[in-house]
Design a protein around this motif. Structure first.
Motif, PDB file in Angstrom:
ATOM      1  N   PRO A  37       6.028   4.365  -6.086  1.00 29.67           N
ATOM      2  CA  PRO A  37       5.677   3.270  -7.004  1.00 29.67           C
ATOM      3  C   PRO A  37       4.343   2.611  -6.684  1.00 29.67           C
ATOM      4  O   PRO A  37       3.631   2.177  -7.604  1.00 29.67           O
ATOM      5  N   LEU A  38       3.975   2.509  -5.407  1.00 31.29           N
ATOM      6  CA  LEU A  38       2.673   1.917  -5.078  1.00 31.29           C
ATOM      7  C   LEU A  38       1.536   2.658  -5.767  1.00 31.29           C
ATOM      8  O   LEU A  38       0.599   2.046  -6.289  1.00 31.29           O
ATOM      9  N   TYR A  39       1.631   3.979  -5.787  1.00 34.21           N
ATOM     10  CA  TYR A  39       0.606   4.799  -6.415  1.00 34.21           C
ATOM     11  C   TYR A  39       0.740   4.781  -7.935  1.00 34.21           C
ATOM     12  O   TYR A  39      -0.253   4.620  -8.656  1.00 34.21           O
ATOM     13  N   GLU A  40       1.940   4.926  -8.414  1.00 35.66           N
ATOM     14  CA  GLU A  40       2.155   5.008  -9.861  1.00 35.66           C
ATOM     15  C   GLU A  40       1.791   3.706 -10.567  1.00 35.66           C
ATOM     16  O   GLU A  40       1.417   3.716 -11.733  1.00 35.66           O
ATOM     17  N   ARG A  41       1.888   2.582  -9.863  1.00 42.98           N
ATOM     18  CA  ARG A  41       1.538   1.283 -10.451  1.00 42.98           C
ATOM     19  C   ARG A  41       0.090   0.889 -10.206  1.00 42.98           C
ATOM     20  O   ARG A  41      -0.339  -0.199 -10.577  1.00 42.98           O
ATOM     21  N   GLY A  42      -0.669   1.752  -9.557  1.00 48.21           N
ATOM     22  CA  GLY A  42      -2.088   1.492  -9.357  1.00 48.21           C
ATOM     23  C   GLY A  42      -2.406   0.531  -8.236  1.00 48.21           C
ATOM     24  O   GLY A  42      -3.545   0.071  -8.125  1.00 48.21           O
ATOM     25  N   LEU A  43      -1.436   0.236  -7.363  1.00 49.37           N
ATOM     26  CA  LEU A  43      -1.708  -0.655  -6.239  1.00 49.37           C
ATOM     27  C   LEU A  43      -2.478   0.056  -5.141  1.00 49.37           C
ATOM     28  O   LEU A  43      -3.164  -0.579  -4.337  1.00 49.37           O
ATOM     29  N   VAL A  44      -2.360   1.388  -5.088  1.00 48.17           N
ATOM     30  CA  VAL A  44      -3.167   2.202  -4.188  1.00 48.17           C
ATOM     31  C   VAL A  44      -3.596   3.439  -4.958  1.00 48.17           C
ATOM     32  O   VAL A  44      -2.962   3.832  -5.936  1.00 48.17           O
ATOM     33  N   THR A  45      -4.685   4.040  -4.512  1.00 48.07           N
ATOM     34  CA  THR A  45      -5.121   5.294  -5.121  1.00 48.07           C
ATOM     35  C   THR A  45      -5.033   6.459  -4.149  1.00 48.07           C
ATOM     36  O   THR A  45      -5.446   7.562  -4.465  1.00 48.07           O
ATOM     37  N   GLY A  46      -4.497   6.216  -2.969  1.00 51.99           N
ATOM     38  CA  GLY A  46      -4.331   7.269  -1.983  1.00 51.99           C
ATOM     39  C   GLY A  46      -3.826   6.703  -0.680  1.00 51.99           C
ATOM     40  O   GLY A  46      -3.479   5.518  -0.586  1.00 51.99           O
ATOM     41  N   GLY A  47      -3.793   7.553   0.329  1.00 51.45           N
ATOM     42  CA  GLY A  47      -3.357   7.126   1.649  1.00 51.45           C
ATOM     43  C   GLY A  47      -4.519   7.067   2.614  1.00 51.45           C
ATOM     44  O   GLY A  47      -5.685   6.974   2.217  1.00 51.45           O
ATOM     45  N   ALA A  48      -4.197   7.114   3.888  1.00 53.08           N
ATOM     46  CA  ALA A  48      -5.233   7.077   4.925  1.00 53.08           C
ATOM     47  C   ALA A  48      -6.029   8.379   4.933  1.00 53.08           C
ATOM     48  O   ALA A  48      -5.522   9.438   4.584  1.00 53.08           O
ATOM     49  N   THR A  49      -7.277   8.293   5.341  1.00 52.00           N
ATOM     50  CA  THR A  49      -8.102   9.482   5.497  1.00 52.00           C
ATOM     51  C   THR A  49      -7.802  10.149   6.838  1.00 52.00           C
ATOM     52  O   THR A  49      -7.219   9.532   7.736  1.00 52.00           O
ATOM     53  N   PRO A  50      -8.210  11.407   7.026  1.00 52.82           N
ATOM     54  CA  PRO A  50      -8.020  12.058   8.327  1.00 52.82           C
ATOM     55  C   PRO A  50      -8.639  11.271   9.483  1.00 52.82           C
ATOM     56  O   PRO A  50      -8.055  11.201  10.573  1.00 52.82           O
ATOM     57  N   ALA A  51      -9.786  10.672   9.260  1.00 48.28           N
ATOM     58  CA  ALA A  51     -10.412   9.885  10.330  1.00 48.28           C
ATOM     59  C   ALA A  51      -9.564   8.684  10.712  1.00 48.28           C
ATOM     60  O   ALA A  51      -9.419   8.348  11.891  1.00 48.28           O
ATOM     61  N   GLU A  52      -8.985   8.035   9.710  1.00 47.55           N
ATOM     62  CA  GLU A  52      -8.112   6.892   9.998  1.00 47.55           C
ATOM     63  C   GLU A  52      -6.836   7.330  10.702  1.00 47.55           C
ATOM     64  O   GLU A  52      -6.330   6.635  11.593  1.00 47.55           O
ATOM     65  N   ASP A  53      -6.301   8.486  10.319  1.00 48.94           N
ATOM     66  CA  ASP A  53      -5.138   9.027  11.013  1.00 48.94           C
ATOM     67  C   ASP A  53      -5.444   9.256  12.494  1.00 48.94           C
ATOM     68  O   ASP A  53      -4.655   8.902  13.375  1.00 48.94           O
ATOM     69  N   GLU A  54      -6.579   9.866  12.766  1.00 49.23           N
ATOM     70  CA  GLU A  54      -6.945  10.151  14.148  1.00 49.23           C
ATOM     71  C   GLU A  54      -7.099   8.874  14.959  1.00 49.23           C
ATOM     72  O   GLU A  54      -6.638   8.785  16.108  1.00 49.23           O
ATOM     73  N   LEU A  55      -7.736   7.871  14.367  1.00 52.57           N
ATOM     74  CA  LEU A  55      -7.921   6.605  15.075  1.00 52.57           C
ATOM     75  C   LEU A  55      -6.601   5.870  15.270  1.00 52.57           C
ATOM     76  O   LEU A  55      -6.402   5.193  16.282  1.00 52.57           O
ATOM     77  N   MET A  56      -5.678   6.003  14.323  1.00 52.90           N
ATOM     78  CA  MET A  56      -4.376   5.348  14.480  1.00 52.90           C
ATOM     79  C   MET A  56      -3.627   5.925  15.668  1.00 52.90           C
ATOM     80  O   MET A  56      -3.043   5.187  16.468  1.00 52.90           O
ATOM     81  N   ILE A  57      -3.639   7.248  15.793  1.00 53.64           N
ATOM     82  CA  ILE A  57      -3.006   7.887  16.947  1.00 53.64           C
ATOM     83  C   ILE A  57      -3.698   7.454  18.238  1.00 53.64           C
ATOM     84  O   ILE A  57      -3.052   7.083  19.234  1.00 53.64           O
ATOM     85  N   ALA A  58      -5.021   7.495  18.232  1.00 52.31           N
ATOM     86  CA  ALA A  58      -5.785   7.197  19.444  1.00 52.31           C
ATOM     87  C   ALA A  58      -5.584   5.755  19.900  1.00 52.31           C
ATOM     88  O   ALA A  58      -5.351   5.496  21.091  1.00 52.31           O
ATOM     89  N   VAL A  59      -5.665   4.817  18.979  1.00 52.34           N
ATOM     90  CA  VAL A  59      -5.531   3.410  19.361  1.00 52.34           C
ATOM     91  C   VAL A  59      -4.089   3.107  19.761  1.00 52.34           C
ATOM     92  O   VAL A  59      -3.836   2.264  20.630  1.00 52.34           O
ATOM     93  N   SER A  60      -3.130   3.795  19.172  1.00 50.28           N
ATOM     94  CA  SER A  60      -1.746   3.630  19.617  1.00 50.28           C
ATOM     95  C   SER A  60      -1.617   4.012  21.083  1.00 50.28           C
ATOM     96  O   SER A  60      -0.970   3.317  21.877  1.00 50.28           O
ATOM     97  N   ARG A  61      -2.227   5.137  21.467  1.00 53.10           N
ATOM     98  CA  ARG A  61      -2.196   5.555  22.872  1.00 53.10           C
ATOM     99  C   ARG A  61      -2.872   4.532  23.781  1.00 53.10           C
ATOM    100  O   ARG A  61      -2.362   4.180  24.851  1.00 53.10           O
TER     101      ARG A  61
END
Length: 476
Positions: free
Chosen positions: A335-359
């Motif tokens: 629903p977040l996407y279908e209602r136009g509240l987002v147009t996508g998810g995290a980028t690969p770079a953001e994914d990598e940083l999320m893992i790294a900063v979690s560590r």
């Protein structure tokens, strides 16, 4: 203080359409810290602050977008920390996902796993459209688990919708039915209203833990559902569930542990304080937990950093979290996407940083997981060089991500694991849920699970291979 807002804003690295201002968020990804100071602290092993985390997640809150050179510096620091903490082993578990029901009225906007509970009622055809959801009886759950145990799995993971007929046990049914209007007051309708009776939580726990399976189930949100309409505590519920066979608790339903975000994406769910209280109760009941973050939707880097601090503080209090699992938002049919509240998810770079900063930030949690279901094989393997050391499990069945639009598969064999992990120069290790039991995969294979109560090293086969009559043994 920098005036630039970094995160999911137009022109930034994220792809979401809305800015923080559109939601009226008070938390802004702006700090007085510098990226260089935050990185130096991370490299030296000094406990990081929320502002440090924001700088590392954004590669500098004073600039738009993610700086690729700075990003690599963060990833290198996280990979070094991973090597120092856990070495070169990459772990995984032989497990089955057995989600009991998709029936749910919570209305989370990031979820397409659920189906409106009214559609499951026996007389629903006249008022509700057809649905592709399901509900399993305890007997059906037990049959699914028995089959998986015979194939060698160790763990059964179960995360389900909040079916209105679900009660903790028979006593809970009586208490809920006693309300004047139980459907509206406590989200309860008796099992006889539905085509399929899910049984009670206690009955499902007994069914899924039968024959020695390690049962990983009852998220904080499910525990909240299991005490609704009563004065029971979370500890009361978790102790009853533990006595029925529950062995550990998934720390999902966390999403983002900042209430202003939860009010946008899951207003019907428990708030941050309740989630933390349930997690502490699981610890008091003697049940190990995991913890998660579901990111890449409407939140910004400050929300992510605050979430990490709340998880770290929880671990400081309990020491009960066995692993942390970043979950990248899969948007395609939500629903977040279908209602136009987002147009996508995290980028690969953001994914990598999320893992790294979690560590780097979670200095009191040993294991960080990379989810191949969320990231896919290529990016999932990359995360193992960004700070992660666990590569999830065999799954055997997966519904939640698939229903949200995920396309990265539902099954992973031991030979798949061995090949991919060795290609990184790392060591593949079968583990138990709590990481206490570990078995290094040696030789050329074929490889199969050996830690489960019925495991004998026979390779796991995908459902299609089994249906075709193909078999294999550890000695082939």
């Amino acid at each position: 203080m920098s005036a630039t807002r970094h995160g999911f804003v137009p022109g930034g690295e994220g792809k979401n359409v809305q800015s923080d201002d559109a939601f009226g968020f008070e938390h802004a990804p702006v700090t007085d810290q510098s990226f260089e100071n935050a990185l130096a602290k991370a490299r030296d092993g000094i406990r990081l602050t929320v502002d440090d985390a924001v700088e590392l997640l954004t590669t500098g809150s004073e600039t738009d977008g993610i700086d690729s050179r700075r990003k690599e510096q963060v990833l290198e620091a996280a990979d070094r920390r991973r090597a120092a903490v856990v070495g070169d082993e990459v772990t995984f578990v032989a497990n089955l996902n057995n989600n009991v029901t998709t029936a749910c009225n919570t209305g989370c906007l990031f979820c397409n796993f659920k189906a409106t509970a009214a559609a499951f009622e026996s007389d629903a055809d006249a008022v509700e459209p057809a649905h592709a959801g399901f509900t399993k009886t305890p007997a059906e759950s037990r049959a699914a688990v028995r089959d998986a145990l015979e194939r060698g799995i160790y763990e059964v993971t179960s995360v389900s919708g909040l079916h209105p007929a679900f009660a903790l046990d028979a006593e809970h049914h009586e208490m809920l039915a006693a309300y004047d209007d139980p459907a509206s007051e406590v989200n309860y309708k008796p099992p006889e209203r539905y085509d399929t009776d899910p049984g009670t939580y206690v009955e499902q726990m007994r069914a899924m833990s039968a024959d020695g399976a390690h049962l990983h189930s009852m998220t904080p949100e499910e525990a909240h559902h299991a005490v609704r309409g009563t004065d029971w505590s979370y500890v009361d519920a978790y102790r009853r569930l533990r006595d029925a066979g529950l062995a550990s608790v998934p720390g999902t339903a966390a999403e983002i542990l900042v209430d202003e975000v939860r009010e946008v994406i899951c207003p019907g769910k428990m708030d941050t304080g309740e989630w933390l209280a349930a997690m502490e109760a699981a610890a008091e009941a003697g049940l190990p937990t995991t913890a998660t973050i579901m990111y890449g939707h409407v939140e910004n880097a400050m929300h992510r950093a605050v979430h990490l601090r709340r998880v770290r503080n929880l671990q400081d209090r309990t020491g009960n979290i066995t692993e942390f699992v970043p979950l990248s938002f899969v948007h395609e049919t939500t629903p977040l996407y279908e209602r136009g509240l987002v147009t996508g998810g995290a980028t690969p770079a953001e994914d990598e940083l999320m893992i790294a900063v979690s560590r780097l930030f979670l200095d009191n949690i040993t294991h960080i997981q990379s989810s191949w279901v969320k990231y896919g094989d290529t990016q999932g393997l990359k995360m193992l060089s960004c700070g992660a050391d666990d590569f999830m499990g065999t799954i055997l069945s997966e519904e939640i991500t698939k229903r949200a639009g995920g396309s990265h598969g539902e099954f992973r064999s031991f030979d798949d694991y061995a090949e991919m992990i060795r290609a990184l120069g790392r060591t593949p290790v079968e583990r138990s849920t709590d990481y206490e039991q570990r078995r290094v995969l040696t030789g050329d294979g074929p490889h199969g699970p050996q830690l489960g109560p019925c495991a004998d090293g026979t390779p796991l086969l995908a459902p299609g291979e089994r249906a075709g009559g193909q078999t294999a043994s550890a000695d082939d």
